[in-house]
Design a protein around this motif. Structure first.
Motif, PDB file in Angstrom:
ATOM      1  N   GLN A  79       1.742  13.581  -0.581  1.00  0.00           N
ATOM      2  CA  GLN A  79       2.530  12.367  -0.800  1.00  0.00           C
ATOM      3  C   GLN A  79       2.220  11.353   0.296  1.00  0.00           C
ATOM      4  OE1 GLN A  79       6.405  14.275  -0.860  1.00  0.00           O
ATOM      5  NE2 GLN A  79       6.832  13.633   1.244  1.00  0.00           N
ATOM      6  N   ALA A  80       2.218  10.078  -0.102  1.00  0.00           N
ATOM      7  CA  ALA A  80       1.875   9.010   0.834  1.00  0.00           C
ATOM      8  C   ALA A  80       3.046   8.059   0.971  1.00  0.00           C
ATOM      9  CB  ALA A  80       0.643   8.247   0.342  1.00  0.00           C
TER      10      ALA A  80
ATOM     11  N   LEU B 237       9.134   4.073   0.684  1.00  0.00           N
ATOM     12  CA  LEU B 237       8.576   4.146  -0.666  1.00  0.00           C
ATOM     13  C   LEU B 237       7.413   5.135  -0.650  1.00  0.00           C
ATOM     14  CD1 LEU B 237       8.710   2.816  -3.533  1.00  0.00           C
ATOM     15  CD2 LEU B 237       6.931   1.249  -2.730  1.00  0.00           C
ATOM     16  N   TYR B 238       7.519   6.168  -1.491  1.00  0.00           N
ATOM     17  CA  TYR B 238       6.512   7.228  -1.537  1.00  0.00           C
ATOM     18  C   TYR B 238       5.842   7.277  -2.910  1.00  0.00           C
ATOM     19  CZ  TYR B 238       8.044   9.611   2.776  1.00  0.00           C
ATOM     20  OH  TYR B 238       8.322   9.940   4.080  1.00  0.00           O
ATOM     21  N   ALA B 239       4.621   7.798  -2.926  1.00  0.00           N
ATOM     22  CA  ALA B 239       3.933   8.144  -4.169  1.00  0.00           C
ATOM     23  C   ALA B 239       3.186   9.456  -3.945  1.00  0.00           C
ATOM     24  CB  ALA B 239       2.964   7.046  -4.589  1.00  0.00           C
ATOM     25  N   ASN B 240       3.098  10.267  -4.975  1.00  0.00           N
ATOM     26  CA  ASN B 240       2.315  11.495  -4.849  1.00  0.00           C
ATOM     27  C   ASN B 240       0.849  11.205  -5.162  1.00  0.00           C
ATOM     28  OD1 ASN B 240       2.771  11.123  -7.645  1.00  0.00           O
ATOM     29  ND2 ASN B 240       2.457  13.298  -8.040  1.00  0.00           N
ATOM     30  N   PHE B 241      -0.038  12.031  -4.637  1.00  0.00           N
ATOM     31  CA  PHE B 241      -1.459  11.850  -4.909  1.00  0.00           C
ATOM     32  C   PHE B 241      -2.187  13.168  -4.673  1.00  0.00           C
ATOM     33  CE2 PHE B 241      -1.195  11.358  -0.370  1.00  0.00           C
ATOM     34  CZ  PHE B 241      -2.429  11.738   0.149  1.00  0.00           C
ATOM     35  N   ILE B 242      -3.455  13.189  -5.068  1.00  0.00           N
ATOM     36  CA  ILE B 242      -4.295  14.376  -4.902  1.00  0.00           C
ATOM     37  C   ILE B 242      -5.362  14.075  -3.863  1.00  0.00           C
ATOM     38  CG2 ILE B 242      -5.920  15.943  -6.040  1.00  0.00           C
ATOM     39  CD1 ILE B 242      -4.448  15.279  -8.685  1.00  0.00           C
TER      40      ILE B 242
ATOM     41  N   ASN C 254      -8.973   0.528   4.290  1.00  0.00           N
ATOM     42  CA  ASN C 254      -8.402  -0.571   5.060  1.00  0.00           C
ATOM     43  C   ASN C 254      -7.426  -1.388   4.215  1.00  0.00           C
ATOM     44  OD1 ASN C 254     -10.465  -1.569   3.404  1.00  0.00           O
ATOM     45  ND2 ASN C 254     -10.822  -3.321   4.745  1.00  0.00           N
ATOM     46  N   ARG C 255      -7.401  -1.143   2.896  1.00  0.00           N
ATOM     47  CA  ARG C 255      -6.508  -1.868   1.994  1.00  0.00           C
ATOM     48  C   ARG C 255      -5.369  -0.992   1.471  1.00  0.00           C
ATOM     49  NH1 ARG C 255      -9.914  -5.505  -2.185  1.00  0.00           N
ATOM     50  NH2 ARG C 255      -7.805  -6.275  -2.501  1.00  0.00           N
ATOM     51  N   THR C 256      -5.657   0.294   1.277  1.00  0.00           N
ATOM     52  CA  THR C 256      -4.649   1.161   0.663  1.00  0.00           C
ATOM     53  C   THR C 256      -4.912   2.624   1.001  1.00  0.00           C
ATOM     54  OG1 THR C 256      -3.692   1.874  -1.455  1.00  0.00           O
ATOM     55  CG2 THR C 256      -6.023   1.295  -1.466  1.00  0.00           C
ATOM     56  N   LYS C 257      -3.858   3.420   1.020  1.00  0.00           N
ATOM     57  CA  LYS C 257      -4.001   4.855   1.274  1.00  0.00           C
ATOM     58  C   LYS C 257      -4.427   5.615   0.020  1.00  0.00           C
ATOM     59  CE  LYS C 257      -0.310   4.896   4.759  1.00  0.00           C
ATOM     60  NZ  LYS C 257       1.039   5.434   5.093  1.00  0.00           N
ATOM     61  N   ILE C 258      -4.012   5.117  -1.133  1.00  0.00           N
ATOM     62  CA  ILE C 258      -4.259   5.814  -2.386  1.00  0.00           C
ATOM     63  C   ILE C 258      -4.753   4.832  -3.445  1.00  0.00           C
ATOM     64  CG2 ILE C 258      -2.560   7.639  -1.953  1.00  0.00           C
ATOM     65  CD1 ILE C 258      -0.592   6.110  -3.711  1.00  0.00           C
ATOM     66  N   VAL C 259      -5.412   5.367  -4.462  1.00  0.00           N
ATOM     67  CA  VAL C 259      -5.813   4.562  -5.613  1.00  0.00           C
ATOM     68  C   VAL C 259      -5.488   5.336  -6.879  1.00  0.00           C
ATOM     69  CG1 VAL C 259      -7.648   3.283  -4.446  1.00  0.00           C
ATOM     70  CG2 VAL C 259      -8.189   5.453  -5.575  1.00  0.00           C
ATOM     71  N   GLN C 260      -5.206   4.598  -7.929  1.00  0.00           N
ATOM     72  CA  GLN C 260      -4.964   5.219  -9.233  1.00  0.00           C
ATOM     73  C   GLN C 260      -6.163   4.926 -10.120  1.00  0.00           C
ATOM     74  OE1 GLN C 260      -1.550   3.850 -11.615  1.00  0.00           O
ATOM     75  NE2 GLN C 260      -1.074   6.002 -11.970  1.00  0.00           N
ATOM     76  N   GLU C 261      -6.781   5.978 -10.618  1.00  0.00           N
ATOM     77  CA  GLU C 261      -7.979   5.842 -11.437  1.00  0.00           C
ATOM     78  C   GLU C 261      -7.650   6.072 -12.911  1.00  0.00           C
ATOM     79  OE1 GLU C 261     -10.846   8.583  -9.937  1.00  0.00           O
ATOM     80  OE2 GLU C 261     -11.300   7.387  -8.163  1.00  0.00           O
TER      81      GLU C 261
END
Length: 255
Positions: A71-72, A55-60, A168-175
């Protein structure tokens, strides 16, 4: 001929193919994703060491003050033991997995997808890519609506590399970035950002970043050193007066 076919299959010509078929394309955070992986044999038998879903998501992310699209990999699932697929054989393998609670909703430029890969010994591994439409939970939607009802406008939504205190909880965040539209907040705040840390049907944990507007020389110095940003960690439950709790939390940082 069989040896020739094996040589061709090793470079991807006439090799097995893979196609992931999701039972549906739209999901809510924390929902179970289900479907089947269809493998069709090529011109010769091949040993499949593993089938995996990622499962992937893109990020900046920022590197030397430059924004880079990346991508993560959020989750990796192996769905089978090794097996041999015969020439022209068709096989379907069912799968299911739960979406993680920290996953971007697919709004703006945010994308989420499942990558399917076959691990084939001594050969080019075939793969498949399927995009998912990710929707927020009912409670998360209520939080976003409450913020707008308080007098804020959603300006943009970005998925970014998680700050160091959250990795430690997540590689990415959505703001979710908001600007004030009423005079009460506009006088004091430059912007408001919300990050969802955990989501379920009955509760959400959010991180609110309140960016106070500079007032006077001390205020401008605070902005220059990023000291004007205040953080609020808040858990909201389905029976809460969400709008009132958000208002209290935000206004506590305006005093």
């Amino acid at each position: 001929m069989s040896l020739f076919n094996k040589v061709l299959a090793s470079v991807g010509i006439g090799a097995a193919t893979v196609d992931t078929k999701l039972h549906k394309s739209s999901y809510t955070i924390n929902e179970k994703v289900t479907g089947v992986v269809e493998i069709v044999g090529g011109n010769t038998e091949q040993q499949i060491d593993a089938i995996y879903l990622t499962l992937y998501a893109n990020f900046i992310r920022e590197v030397d003050d430059k924004k880079i699209n990346d991508q993560a990999a959020l989750q990796n699932i192996k769905i089978n033991e090794p097996f041999t697929i015969q020439a022209n054989e068709k096989r379907e393998i069912p799968f299911s997995f739960d979406l993680p609670s920290i996953i971007p909703v697919t709004t703006g430029n945010s994308r989420v997808w499942v990558h399917t890969g076959l691990d084939i010994k001594n050969a080019i591994d075939p793969s498949d890519k399927d995009f998912l439409d990710i929707q927020p939970t009912r409670l998360a939607s209520a939080v976003l609506s409450a913020v707008q009802n308080l007098g804020f406008r959603l300006r943009k939504v970005d998925t970014e590399q998680a700050p160091s205190y959250l990795r430690n909880r997540t590689k990415i965040v959505q703001e979710f970035e908001f600007t004030a539209t009423n005079n009460t907040y506009r006088r004091y705040l430059d912007e408001l950002e919300i990050v969802f840390l955990e989501q379920s049907e009955r509760s959400v944990e959010i991180l609110i970043q309140v960016d106070r507007r500079a007032r006077g020389l001390g205020g401008f110095l605070s902005e220059a050193f990023n000291m004007d940003e205040s953080f609020i960690r808040l858990t909201l439950f389905e029976n809460d007066n969400i709008q009132a709790k958000l208002a209290d939390a935000i206004e506590s940082k305006m005093r």
